[in-house]
Design an enzyme around this catalytic site. Sequence first.
Site, PDB file in Angstrom:
ATOM      1  N   GLU A 165       1.389 -13.396   2.022  1.00 42.70           N
ATOM      2  CA  GLU A 165       0.483 -12.527   2.775  1.00 42.70           C
ATOM      3  C   GLU A 165      -0.031 -13.228   4.026  1.00 42.70           C
ATOM      4  OE1 GLU A 165      -2.694 -11.368   0.158  1.00 42.70           O
ATOM      5  OE2 GLU A 165      -1.524  -9.764  -0.788  1.00 42.70           O
ATOM      6  N   GLU A 182       3.731  -7.243  -4.902  1.00 45.17           N
ATOM      7  CA  GLU A 182       2.417  -7.414  -5.526  1.00 45.17           C
ATOM      8  C   GLU A 182       1.624  -6.125  -5.366  1.00 45.17           C
ATOM      9  OE1 GLU A 182       0.378 -11.112  -4.336  1.00 45.17           O
ATOM     10  OE2 GLU A 182      -1.489  -9.978  -4.353  1.00 45.17           O
TER      11      GLU A 182
END
Length: 340
Positions: free
Chosen positions: A168, A256
């Site tokens: 991320e 995710e």
Amino acid sequence: MANKFSFFIMFYFFFSCSVKRSHNGLAGNTVLNHGLLHVQGSHIVDKDKKLVSLAGNSFFWSNPYWKGVKFYTKDVVRWLHKDWHTQIIRVPLAADPDVKDGYLYEPEVNLKAVERLVDAAIDEGIYVIIDWHSHHAEQNEAQAIAFFERMARQYGKYPNVMYEIYNEPLKVSWDTVVKPYAERVISAIRKIDPDNMIIVGSPHWSKDVDIVSENPITGYNNIAYTFHFYAGSNFDWLSKKMTKAIQNGLPLFVTEWGTVDANGDGKVHLEVVKMWMELLKKYQLSHCNWSVNDKTEGASILKPGASTKGGWTEKDLTPSGKLVRYYIRNWQNIVNQNKK
Ligand code: MG
């Protein structure tokens, strides 16, 4: 509140009934059936060019201090496969510079943990994503390249394996920060492994896939892009970004997602989870739930003290764990409804 609560109870009753009804085991070995996965346009297809949508679990960070690594066992992988019908796991190598016992500082212990899970997934015949779990990967590009070169040498011959090279990114530029980093890491992997899928994170905690779709990576094969959502975040705004990226032809992989708030805590947002699952079904996306852990926070699938060898019963699972087990276990039935 009373209405909401009774709906919740009814929904769980439905889960347990449908779990009992569908207790007919797995349709064989996932990787044997599907082989190496490939990006084709905005879709992911198997060796026979059929659309694939996989469901599974993300483990927790690999570093010892945060304790999620105690679930990095062959027994847990086997249990998730047999009992949850998990077809894919994600292994987050703790590679963030802020994690002081992560891979950047304690490489051996983190590496061994990751290898344990990758080997277990290969033995079980399920897919596995090797994830450079960092919010600052561009600061450690040389280490990321060396790590993925090693992984490509060790695992590039196994169709089970995918490389996720940046979990991320934060609020950094796609064009000038993330994309150039990704191109250099991809170039290094491709010199060793010409074909396994590589998944690239997108800015703003892997939400800005619409921005990525305006300027995707070219010149390399089999590249997909990470998209993350948490049900406690804004659905309308984020699902529009996702839809726009898909309409622009970007192949997405939900490496995710969470039933709770984006910080990993809070309550399960059941109605919003259902809306996301409808979208994942519609677009046939693959997904891994955050996370396999017993930490006292909403996203954990397990209650504190659950066995690190699997064999969990209903009472070991958190509300999120029960909901996620339902979706993973029934995912192939759910996506196949599209085709009828
Ligand atoms: Mg290969």
